[in-house]
Design a protein around this motif. Sequence first.
Motif, PDB file in Angstrom:
ATOM      1  N   LYS A  45       6.457  47.816  55.492  1.00 25.32           N
ATOM      2  CA  LYS A  45       6.546  49.270  55.574  1.00 25.32           C
ATOM      3  C   LYS A  45       7.500  49.641  56.712  1.00 25.32           C
ATOM      4  O   LYS A  45       7.409  49.110  57.821  1.00 25.32           O
ATOM      5  N   ILE A  46       8.401  50.566  56.421  1.00 29.45           N
ATOM      6  CA  ILE A  46       9.436  50.961  57.377  1.00 29.45           C
ATOM      7  C   ILE A  46       9.189  52.392  57.837  1.00 29.45           C
ATOM      8  O   ILE A  46       9.030  53.299  57.031  1.00 29.45           O
ATOM      9  N   SER A  47       9.158  52.579  59.142  1.00 32.88           N
ATOM     10  CA  SER A  47       9.073  53.917  59.739  1.00 32.88           C
ATOM     11  C   SER A  47      10.398  54.235  60.410  1.00 32.88           C
ATOM     12  O   SER A  47      10.939  53.411  61.156  1.00 32.88           O
ATOM     13  N   ILE A  48      10.937  55.417  60.143  1.00 33.51           N
ATOM     14  CA  ILE A  48      12.162  55.878  60.796  1.00 33.51           C
ATOM     15  C   ILE A  48      11.765  56.931  61.824  1.00 33.51           C
ATOM     16  O   ILE A  48      11.085  57.904  61.485  1.00 33.51           O
ATOM     17  N   VAL A  49      12.161  56.749  63.072  1.00 36.51           N
ATOM     18  CA  VAL A  49      11.820  57.684  64.147  1.00 36.51           C
ATOM     19  C   VAL A  49      13.090  58.346  64.664  1.00 36.51           C
ATOM     20  O   VAL A  49      14.036  57.656  65.078  1.00 36.51           O
ATOM     21  N   LEU A  50      13.107  59.673  64.645  1.00 41.04           N
ATOM     22  CA  LEU A  50      14.251  60.447  65.113  1.00 41.04           C
ATOM     23  C   LEU A  50      13.827  61.344  66.271  1.00 41.04           C
ATOM     24  O   LEU A  50      13.149  62.353  66.048  1.00 41.04           O
ATOM     25  N   PRO A  51      14.175  61.008  67.507  1.00 40.59           N
ATOM     26  CA  PRO A  51      13.939  61.950  68.606  1.00 40.59           C
ATOM     27  C   PRO A  51      14.931  63.098  68.493  1.00 40.59           C
ATOM     28  O   PRO A  51      16.113  62.870  68.222  1.00 40.59           O
ATOM     29  N   ASN A  92      14.160  61.929  76.178  1.00 40.96           N
ATOM     30  CA  ASN A  92      14.413  61.093  75.016  1.00 40.96           C
ATOM     31  C   ASN A  92      13.459  59.903  74.945  1.00 40.96           C
ATOM     32  O   ASN A  92      12.938  59.564  73.874  1.00 40.96           O
ATOM     33  N   GLY A  93      13.228  59.262  76.086  1.00 46.03           N
ATOM     34  CA  GLY A  93      12.330  58.106  76.111  1.00 46.03           C
ATOM     35  C   GLY A  93      10.903  58.493  75.761  1.00 46.03           C
ATOM     36  O   GLY A  93      10.199  57.753  75.065  1.00 46.03           O
ATOM     37  N   ALA A  94      10.458  59.650  76.239  1.00 44.24           N
ATOM     38  CA  ALA A  94       9.110  60.128  75.915  1.00 44.24           C
ATOM     39  C   ALA A  94       8.976  60.389  74.424  1.00 44.24           C
ATOM     40  O   ALA A  94       7.941  60.096  73.816  1.00 44.24           O
ATOM     41  N   ALA A  95      10.039  60.929  73.804  1.00 41.40           N
ATOM     42  CA  ALA A  95      10.024  61.166  72.365  1.00 41.40           C
ATOM     43  C   ALA A  95       9.952  59.847  71.598  1.00 41.40           C
ATOM     44  O   ALA A  95       9.248  59.741  70.582  1.00 41.40           O
ATOM     45  N   ILE A  96      10.660  58.843  72.083  1.00 44.64           N
ATOM     46  CA  ILE A  96      10.618  57.521  71.458  1.00 44.64           C
ATOM     47  C   ILE A  96       9.201  56.958  71.529  1.00 44.64           C
ATOM     48  O   ILE A  96       8.683  56.392  70.550  1.00 44.64           O
ATOM     49  N   LYS A  97       8.546  57.091  72.669  1.00 43.95           N
ATOM     50  CA  LYS A  97       7.188  56.570  72.824  1.00 43.95           C
ATOM     51  C   LYS A  97       6.214  57.286  71.901  1.00 43.95           C
ATOM     52  O   LYS A  97       5.337  56.664  71.290  1.00 43.95           O
ATOM     53  N   THR A  98       6.359  58.606  71.783  1.00 42.42           N
ATOM     54  CA  THR A  98       5.505  59.371  70.879  1.00 42.42           C
ATOM     55  C   THR A  98       5.696  58.894  69.445  1.00 42.42           C
ATOM     56  O   THR A  98       4.725  58.691  68.702  1.00 42.42           O
ATOM     57  N   GLY A  99       6.947  58.705  69.045  1.00 42.68           N
ATOM     58  CA  GLY A  99       7.233  58.241  67.695  1.00 42.68           C
ATOM     59  C   GLY A  99       6.691  56.848  67.430  1.00 42.68           C
ATOM     60  O   GLY A  99       6.142  56.573  66.356  1.00 42.68           O
ATOM     61  N   ALA A 100       6.823  55.954  68.410  1.00 39.57           N
ATOM     62  CA  ALA A 100       6.340  54.576  68.250  1.00 39.57           C
ATOM     63  C   ALA A 100       4.827  54.530  68.120  1.00 39.57           C
ATOM     64  O   ALA A 100       4.282  53.729  67.351  1.00 39.57           O
ATOM     65  N   ARG A 101       4.141  55.386  68.867  1.00 38.64           N
ATOM     66  CA  ARG A 101       2.671  55.415  68.791  1.00 38.64           C
ATOM     67  C   ARG A 101       2.193  55.980  67.456  1.00 38.64           C
ATOM     68  O   ARG A 101       1.127  55.602  66.967  1.00 38.64           O
ATOM     69  N   SER A 102       2.976  56.875  66.888  1.00 42.07           N
ATOM     70  CA  SER A 102       2.563  57.538  65.649  1.00 42.07           C
ATOM     71  C   SER A 102       2.975  56.769  64.398  1.00 42.07           C
ATOM     72  O   SER A 102       2.410  56.989  63.330  1.00 42.07           O
ATOM     73  N   ALA A 103       3.960  55.891  64.511  1.00 42.68           N
ATOM     74  CA  ALA A 103       4.485  55.178  63.344  1.00 42.68           C
ATOM     75  C   ALA A 103       3.441  54.219  62.777  1.00 42.68           C
ATOM     76  O   ALA A 103       2.720  53.539  63.514  1.00 42.68           O
ATOM     77  N   GLY A 133       4.413  52.025  60.193  1.00 45.22           N
ATOM     78  CA  GLY A 133       5.151  50.918  59.600  1.00 45.22           C
ATOM     79  C   GLY A 133       5.121  49.671  60.461  1.00 45.22           C
ATOM     80  O   GLY A 133       4.903  49.728  61.669  1.00 45.22           O
ATOM     81  N   GLU A 134       5.357  48.526  59.820  1.00 44.93           N
ATOM     82  CA  GLU A 134       5.444  47.260  60.550  1.00 44.93           C
ATOM     83  C   GLU A 134       6.778  47.128  61.274  1.00 44.93           C
ATOM     84  O   GLU A 134       6.898  46.375  62.235  1.00 44.93           O
ATOM     85  N   VAL A 135       7.783  47.848  60.782  1.00 43.10           N
ATOM     86  CA  VAL A 135       9.106  47.875  61.415  1.00 43.10           C
ATOM     87  C   VAL A 135       9.460  49.329  61.691  1.00 43.10           C
ATOM     88  O   VAL A 135       9.227  50.204  60.857  1.00 43.10           O
ATOM     89  N   ILE A 136       9.985  49.590  62.890  1.00 41.24           N
ATOM     90  CA  ILE A 136      10.414  50.937  63.262  1.00 41.24           C
ATOM     91  C   ILE A 136      11.923  50.930  63.446  1.00 41.24           C
ATOM     92  O   ILE A 136      12.478  50.048  64.104  1.00 41.24           O
ATOM     93  N   VAL A 137      12.576  51.913  62.844  1.00 44.55           N
ATOM     94  CA  VAL A 137      14.009  52.115  63.061  1.00 44.55           C
ATOM     95  C   VAL A 137      14.178  53.374  63.899  1.00 44.55           C
ATOM     96  O   VAL A 137      13.716  54.454  63.511  1.00 44.55           O
ATOM     97  N   PHE A 138      14.784  53.223  65.061  1.00 48.45           N
ATOM     98  CA  PHE A 138      15.084  54.358  65.928  1.00 48.45           C
ATOM     99  C   PHE A 138      16.552  54.733  65.743  1.00 48.45           C
ATOM    100  O   PHE A 138      17.424  53.856  65.753  1.00 48.45           O
ATOM    101  N   ARG A 187      18.491  51.174  66.528  1.00 44.11           N
ATOM    102  CA  ARG A 187      17.906  49.840  66.532  1.00 44.11           C
ATOM    103  C   ARG A 187      16.693  49.752  65.617  1.00 44.11           C
ATOM    104  O   ARG A 187      16.004  50.742  65.385  1.00 44.11           O
ATOM    105  N   ALA A 188      16.464  48.552  65.100  1.00 46.10           N
ATOM    106  CA  ALA A 188      15.273  48.260  64.302  1.00 46.10           C
ATOM    107  C   ALA A 188      14.449  47.231  65.058  1.00 46.10           C
ATOM    108  O   ALA A 188      15.000  46.292  65.653  1.00 46.10           O
ATOM    109  N   VAL A 189      13.143  47.399  65.043  1.00 48.72           N
ATOM    110  CA  VAL A 189      12.288  46.560  65.869  1.00 48.72           C
ATOM    111  C   VAL A 189      10.939  46.343  65.191  1.00 48.72           C
ATOM    112  O   VAL A 189      10.457  47.215  64.457  1.00 48.72           O
ATOM    113  N   ARG A 190      10.346  45.197  65.435  1.00 45.66           N
ATOM    114  CA  ARG A 190       8.990  44.964  64.949  1.00 45.66           C
ATOM    115  C   ARG A 190       8.032  45.811  65.795  1.00 45.66           C
ATOM    116  O   ARG A 190       8.009  45.697  67.025  1.00 45.66           O
TER     117      ARG A 190
END
Length: 282
Positions: free
Chosen positions: A2-8, A63-74, A76-81, A148-151
């Motif tokens: 499952k892929i999650s795309i996160v856009l800050p 921007n970093g805080a938005a990334i953290k919020t997105g990562a916590r909410s995602a 998917g097994e892989v996150i694309v920022f 970037r894409a990350v596990r």
Amino acid sequence: MKISIVLPAKNESGAIGQTIAQIQQLRLAHEIIVVNDGSTDQTKQVAENAGAKVITHPYSKGNGAAIKTGARSATGEVIVFMDADGQHDPEDIPRLLAEIHNGYDLVVGARQKGSQASMGRGIANKLYNNLASYMSDHKVEDLTSGFRAVRADKFREFIYLLPNGFSYPTTSTMAFFRAGYSVTYVPIHAAKRIGKSHIHPVKDSVRFFLIIFKIATLYSPLKMFLPFAVILFILATSWYGYTLYEFGRFTNMSALLYTGSIMIFLMGLISEQITALMYKEK
């Protein structure tokens, strides 16, 4: 997977609708999460109308805080920022994911020559890359790219390290290297952003020096401190040789330089041990 795309996103109403539409056309994302970082325009409404899940910060946290919020909410097994301002081409996402399927834990979109960036930022990025390559003993092609894409499980291990500002890519990349995770790069072209940039030259200059020290402290502080300690030791020895030959004595300056050399080395050694504790579970 499952892929999650996160856009800050902060005040990106001019580009975010188009970006979401292009991602949806790929039909590979389980979810598209837009983290609305206290926007004062129509970013939230445009993103929702385009079909994204929107999480809104009540005020701008960075921007970093938005990334953290997105990562916590995602989920998917892989996150694309990626950026929501049109700089990153969603067509590159499958190329990043292909490297994840090949076994890499972090895949970074490395901006090539011709990508839109000022001369100052280009020079700074080159210095970052060279320093990071020296610190990590790995070829770092683009330390500050936000595409970037990350596990997801591995990325969340380092959320507590990430700053709330713009240097989250630097922090996460060096953390992955230090933890022994696999990192690779995929060449991309970054287009000119749509709308006004949130980067400020004066703040950027201060951030430049902070990132330099962060690179060192996140990976191996001793590799940063040791050259300075060695230089002081050589200066102390040279001055001692000169004063011994000319005046037949050991001077206070030699003592000061030797002391400084030892102190800097010990600071690096202690910092190295503290850094190791940060990764003790990895």
